[in-house]
Write a protein that holds these residues in place. Structure first.
Motif, PDB file in Angstrom:
ATOM      1  N   TYR A 164      58.751  36.775  34.822  1.00 11.25           N
ATOM      2  CA  TYR A 164      58.536  35.541  34.897  1.00 11.25           C
ATOM      3  C   TYR A 164      57.436  35.183  35.938  1.00 11.25           C
ATOM      4  CZ  TYR A 164      61.949  36.000  38.976  1.00 11.25           C
ATOM      5  OH  TYR A 164      62.235  36.256  40.291  1.00 11.25           O
ATOM      6  N   HIS A 165      57.127  36.453  36.580  1.00 15.74           N
ATOM      7  CA  HIS A 165      55.957  36.237  37.578  1.00 15.74           C
ATOM      8  C   HIS A 165      54.559  36.375  36.879  1.00 15.74           C
ATOM      9  CE1 HIS A 165      57.898  36.996  41.612  1.00 15.74           C
ATOM     10  NE2 HIS A 165      58.450  35.798  41.203  1.00 15.74           N
ATOM     11  N   ALA A 166      54.649  36.885  35.287  1.00  7.54           N
ATOM     12  CA  ALA A 166      53.362  37.258  34.847  1.00  7.54           C
ATOM     13  C   ALA A 166      52.366  35.867  34.793  1.00  7.54           C
ATOM     14  CB  ALA A 166      53.634  37.765  33.388  1.00  7.54           C
ATOM     15  N   ILE A 186      51.101  34.474  36.954  1.00  6.70           N
ATOM     16  CA  ILE A 186      50.339  34.643  38.329  1.00  6.70           C
ATOM     17  C   ILE A 186      48.933  35.565  37.795  1.00  6.70           C
ATOM     18  CG2 ILE A 186      51.275  36.404  39.496  1.00  6.70           C
ATOM     19  CD1 ILE A 186      50.586  33.080  41.250  1.00  6.70           C
ATOM     20  N   ILE A 187      49.287  36.328  36.946  1.00  5.56           N
ATOM     21  CA  ILE A 187      48.047  37.308  36.565  1.00  5.56           C
ATOM     22  C   ILE A 187      46.779  36.599  36.118  1.00  5.56           C
ATOM     23  CG2 ILE A 187      47.468  39.309  35.044  1.00  5.56           C
ATOM     24  CD1 ILE A 187      49.421  40.194  37.335  1.00  5.56           C
ATOM     25  N   THR A 188      47.268  35.502  35.226  1.00  9.30           N
ATOM     26  CA  THR A 188      46.194  34.681  34.746  1.00  9.30           C
ATOM     27  C   THR A 188      45.479  34.075  35.903  1.00  9.30           C
ATOM     28  OG1 THR A 188      47.538  34.155  33.131  1.00  9.30           O
ATOM     29  CG2 THR A 188      45.796  32.495  33.489  1.00  9.30           C
ATOM     30  N   GLN A 189      46.308  33.344  36.802  1.00  7.53           N
ATOM     31  CA  GLN A 189      45.601  33.014  37.912  1.00  7.53           C
ATOM     32  C   GLN A 189      44.689  33.853  38.877  1.00  7.53           C
ATOM     33  OE1 GLN A 189      47.562  29.943  39.970  1.00  7.53           O
ATOM     34  NE2 GLN A 189      48.937  29.368  38.015  1.00  7.53           N
ATOM     35  N   ILE A 190      45.122  35.149  38.980  1.00  9.60           N
ATOM     36  CA  ILE A 190      44.468  36.172  39.815  1.00  9.60           C
ATOM     37  C   ILE A 190      43.109  36.365  38.892  1.00  9.60           C
ATOM     38  CG2 ILE A 190      44.389  38.623  40.201  1.00  9.60           C
ATOM     39  CD1 ILE A 190      47.394  38.541  40.955  1.00  9.60           C
ATOM     40  N   ALA A 191      43.251  36.286  37.481  1.00  8.30           N
ATOM     41  CA  ALA A 191      41.991  36.701  37.017  1.00  8.30           C
ATOM     42  C   ALA A 191      40.893  35.395  37.016  1.00  8.30           C
ATOM     43  CB  ALA A 191      42.517  36.734  35.374  1.00  8.30           C
ATOM     44  N   LEU A 213      43.218  34.967  28.404  1.00  8.69           N
ATOM     45  CA  LEU A 213      44.548  35.092  27.743  1.00  8.69           C
ATOM     46  C   LEU A 213      45.351  36.282  28.390  1.00  8.69           C
ATOM     47  CD1 LEU A 213      45.956  34.518  24.961  1.00  8.69           C
ATOM     48  CD2 LEU A 213      44.712  36.009  23.910  1.00  8.69           C
ATOM     49  N   THR A 214      46.524  36.025  28.679  1.00  9.40           N
ATOM     50  CA  THR A 214      47.419  37.158  29.319  1.00  9.40           C
ATOM     51  C   THR A 214      48.647  37.398  28.484  1.00  9.40           C
ATOM     52  OG1 THR A 214      46.786  36.338  31.543  1.00  9.40           O
ATOM     53  CG2 THR A 214      48.686  37.583  31.466  1.00  9.40           C
ATOM     54  N   GLU A 215      48.571  38.576  27.907  1.00  3.57           N
ATOM     55  CA  GLU A 215      49.855  38.801  27.127  1.00  3.57           C
ATOM     56  C   GLU A 215      50.860  39.845  27.609  1.00  3.57           C
ATOM     57  OE1 GLU A 215      48.324  37.653  22.872  1.00  3.57           O
ATOM     58  OE2 GLU A 215      47.105  39.353  23.811  1.00  3.57           O
ATOM     59  N   ASP A 254      56.655  46.291  30.816  1.00  9.94           N
ATOM     60  CA  ASP A 254      56.363  47.503  30.286  1.00  9.94           C
ATOM     61  C   ASP A 254      54.612  47.399  30.568  1.00  9.94           C
ATOM     62  OD1 ASP A 254      56.626  50.251  29.016  1.00  9.94           O
ATOM     63  OD2 ASP A 254      54.806  49.309  27.736  1.00  9.94           O
ATOM     64  N   HIS A 255      53.893  46.522  30.045  1.00  6.62           N
ATOM     65  CA  HIS A 255      52.671  46.257  30.402  1.00  6.62           C
ATOM     66  C   HIS A 255      52.190  44.891  30.201  1.00  6.62           C
ATOM     67  CE1 HIS A 255      52.382  47.371  25.942  1.00  6.62           C
ATOM     68  NE2 HIS A 255      51.595  46.217  26.339  1.00  6.62           N
ATOM     69  N   ILE A 256      50.952  44.529  30.951  1.00  8.54           N
ATOM     70  CA  ILE A 256      50.439  43.207  30.704  1.00  8.54           C
ATOM     71  C   ILE A 256      48.863  43.403  30.296  1.00  8.54           C
ATOM     72  CG2 ILE A 256      49.490  41.336  31.959  1.00  8.54           C
ATOM     73  CD1 ILE A 256      51.870  41.268  33.871  1.00  8.54           C
ATOM     74  N   VAL A 257      48.388  42.553  29.320  1.00  9.85           N
ATOM     75  CA  VAL A 257      46.814  42.800  29.148  1.00  9.85           C
ATOM     76  C   VAL A 257      46.338  41.467  29.408  1.00  9.85           C
ATOM     77  CG1 VAL A 257      45.382  42.953  27.242  1.00  9.85           C
ATOM     78  CG2 VAL A 257      47.344  44.352  27.184  1.00  9.85           C
ATOM     79  N   VAL A 258      45.464  41.458  30.418  1.00  8.52           N
ATOM     80  CA  VAL A 258      44.802  40.305  30.570  1.00  8.52           C
ATOM     81  C   VAL A 258      43.425  40.033  30.123  1.00  8.52           C
ATOM     82  CG1 VAL A 258      44.272  41.081  32.880  1.00  8.52           C
ATOM     83  CG2 VAL A 258      43.976  38.619  32.611  1.00  8.52           C
ATOM     84  N   GLY A 259      43.201  39.338  29.009  1.00 12.31           N
ATOM     85  CA  GLY A 259      41.778  39.060  28.469  1.00 12.31           C
ATOM     86  C   GLY A 259      40.791  38.125  28.994  1.00 12.31           C
TER      87      GLY A 259
END
Ligand code: BT5
Length: 317
Positions: free
Chosen positions: A145-147, A149-154, A188-190, A199-204
Motif C-alpha cells: 500500500y506504500h507503492a 509513493i514511488i509515483t510521487q518520487i518519480a 505509470l507505476t505497476e 516482488d517488484h515495481i516498474v515505474v514508467g
C-alpha cells in the motif's frame, strides 16, 4: 565490437587513444579498428583522427546507447544496468517480463514505443526519437500500500531535474508533470505482489522532449521541452532524472519518510489552492485542491463544503 570501441573512446574522456591501443586491447587489426570507427562516425558520432595520436571522440548524437549513458551517469543503483532498444511495444511491459531475474535499478529505454501505455490501458504516444520512454525496475522492501509513493518520487525527480536544467514545471497529482498547464510527462507505476510483499515495481516515465506536432487527440493538452522553447539534450535530462530518482528513492527506502516526499510534492503542486475537477468514471465534480497530506493523498474540498481524501484517481484543471 563497435560498442567496445565506443566504450574505449568514452573512457578516454576527450583524450586521444591510438589505433594501436584499441587493436591490442580488443585483439583486432588496425584496419578493422578503422572500419569500425568509420561506421561509428556514420551513426553521427564526431570522431577526430590525427596521425600518430589516434582517435578522439568530440561529440556524440542524442541517442540512447547504454555505454554513452553510463559515461554520463553518476549513480550507484539506478541505471547500473541499461537496456536500450530502437523500438519496443512498451518499456513497462518489457521491464515486467524481465523483472524477476533483473537486479534492482535496471532501466529500459526505447527510441520509440509502438504500444506505449498510460493508466487503465490508455494510449501513450511515444514518437521515435522525440522523447524519453523509460522504465525502472525496483525491488523495495515496503508494504504494497506504500507503492503510490514511488509515483510521487518519480514525479518529484522529474520536476527537480527539469528545474535544475532551467525549466519550470509542476506536478498534477498523482502522475502528470505540466509546463504552462500542458502535459509534458506522465508516470505509470505497476507492481507485482506475492502474498503481502512486493516482488517488484516498474515505474514508467514518458517525457516529450522534441515533439513539435502532436497527434490530434492530444494536441491541445500536450507539450514538449522544445515546444516550450528549451533546447535540451535527452541524455542530459535522462541522467539528471535518474540521479534525482536515486537520491529520493534511497532516502525513502532507508527512512520510510513518506511525509517528506509528500511535502516536497506539495511545493511543486499544480493544483493545491486551485480550482480543479475530480473525475470519477464519466462524472466531473468541481472542487478545490486543499492539501497533499502526510500519506501523499490529495485532500479536495467540494462546492458544498464537504471534503474528500483521494488515494488515487484523476483530477483535471
Ligand atoms: C500516464 O497515464 O500519463 C502515464 C504515461 C506513462 C508512459 C510511460 S513511457 C515509458 C513507459 N512505458 C509505457 O508503456 N508507459 C510508460 P495517464 O495518466 O493514464 O494518461 C494517459 C493520457 O495522456 C492519454 O489518454 C492521453 O490523453 C495523454 N497522452 C498520451 N500520450 C501523450 C503524450 N505523449 N504526451 C502528453 N499526453 C499524452
Amino acid at each position: 565490437m563497435k560498442d567496445k570501441i565506443l566504450k574505449l573512446l568514452l573512457e578516454a574522456k576527450g583524450e586521444f587513444i591510438s589505433g594501436e591501443y584499441i587493436s591490442e586491447k580488443l585483439g583486432i587489426s588496425r584496419s578493422a579498428v578503422w572500419k569500425h570507427i568509420k561506421s561509428i562516425k556514420e551513426e553521427g558520432y564526431e570522431i577526430e583522427s590525427v596521425t600518430k595520436k589516434g582517435y578522439r571522440l568530440n561529440q556524440y548524437p542524442d541517442l540512447f546507447v547504454s555505454e554513452v549513458i553510463k559515461s554520463k551517469l553518476n549513480t550507484n543503483i539506478i541505471g547500473k544496468k541499461i537496456l536500450c532498444f530502437e523500438t519496443i511495444g512498451s518499456t513497462n511491459d518489457h521491464a515486467k517480463k524481465i523483472a524477476k531475474e533483473s537486479e534492482e535499478g535496471t532501466i529500459i529505454l526505447s527510441e520509440e514505443q509502438t504500444k506505449g501505455r498510460g493508466r487503465m490501458g490508455k494510449v501513450w504516444h511515444s514518437i521515435k526519437g522525440d522523447g524519453i520512454w523509460l522504465s525502472i525496475i525496483l525491488k523495495p522492501d515496503i508494504p504494497p500500500y506504500h507503492a503510490p509513493i514511488i509515483t510521487q518520487i518519480a514525479g518529484l525527480s522529474v520536476v527537480i531535474a527539469l528545474n535544475e536544467l532551467g525549466v519550470k514545471s509542476s506536478i498534477k497529482w498523482p502522475n502528470d508533470i505540466l509546463i504552462n498547464n500542458k502535459k509534458i510527462c506522465g508516470i505509470l507505476t505497476e507492481m507485482s505482489i506475492e502474498i503481502d510483499r512486493i516482488d517488484h515495481i516498474v515505474v514508467g516515465i514518458g517525457m516529450n522532449v522534441k515533439t513539435l506536432d502532436f497527434p490530434n487527440d492530444i494536441e491541445n493538452m500536450a507539450t514538449s521541452i522544445l515546444k516550450e522553447g528549451y533546447s535540451l539534450n535527452r541524455l542530459d535530462i535522462l541522467s539528471r532524472i535518474l540521479e534525482k530518482f536515486e537520491e529520493f528513492y534511497t532516502d525513502y527506502v532507508s527512512n520510510n519518510d513518506i511525509e517528506k516526499i509528500a511535502n516536497m510534492c506539495k511545493t511543486y503542486s499544480a493544483i493545491i489552492g486551485k480550482d480543479i475537477y475530480v473525475i470519477k468514471g464519466d462524472k466531473r465534480r468541481k472542487a478545490r485542491g486543499i492539501d497533499i497530506n502526510k500519506n501523499g493523498n490529495l485532500i479536495v474540498e467540494y462546492e458544498d463544503g464537504s471534503s474528500e481524501e483521494l488515494v488515487s484517481g484523476e483530477v483535471s484543471i
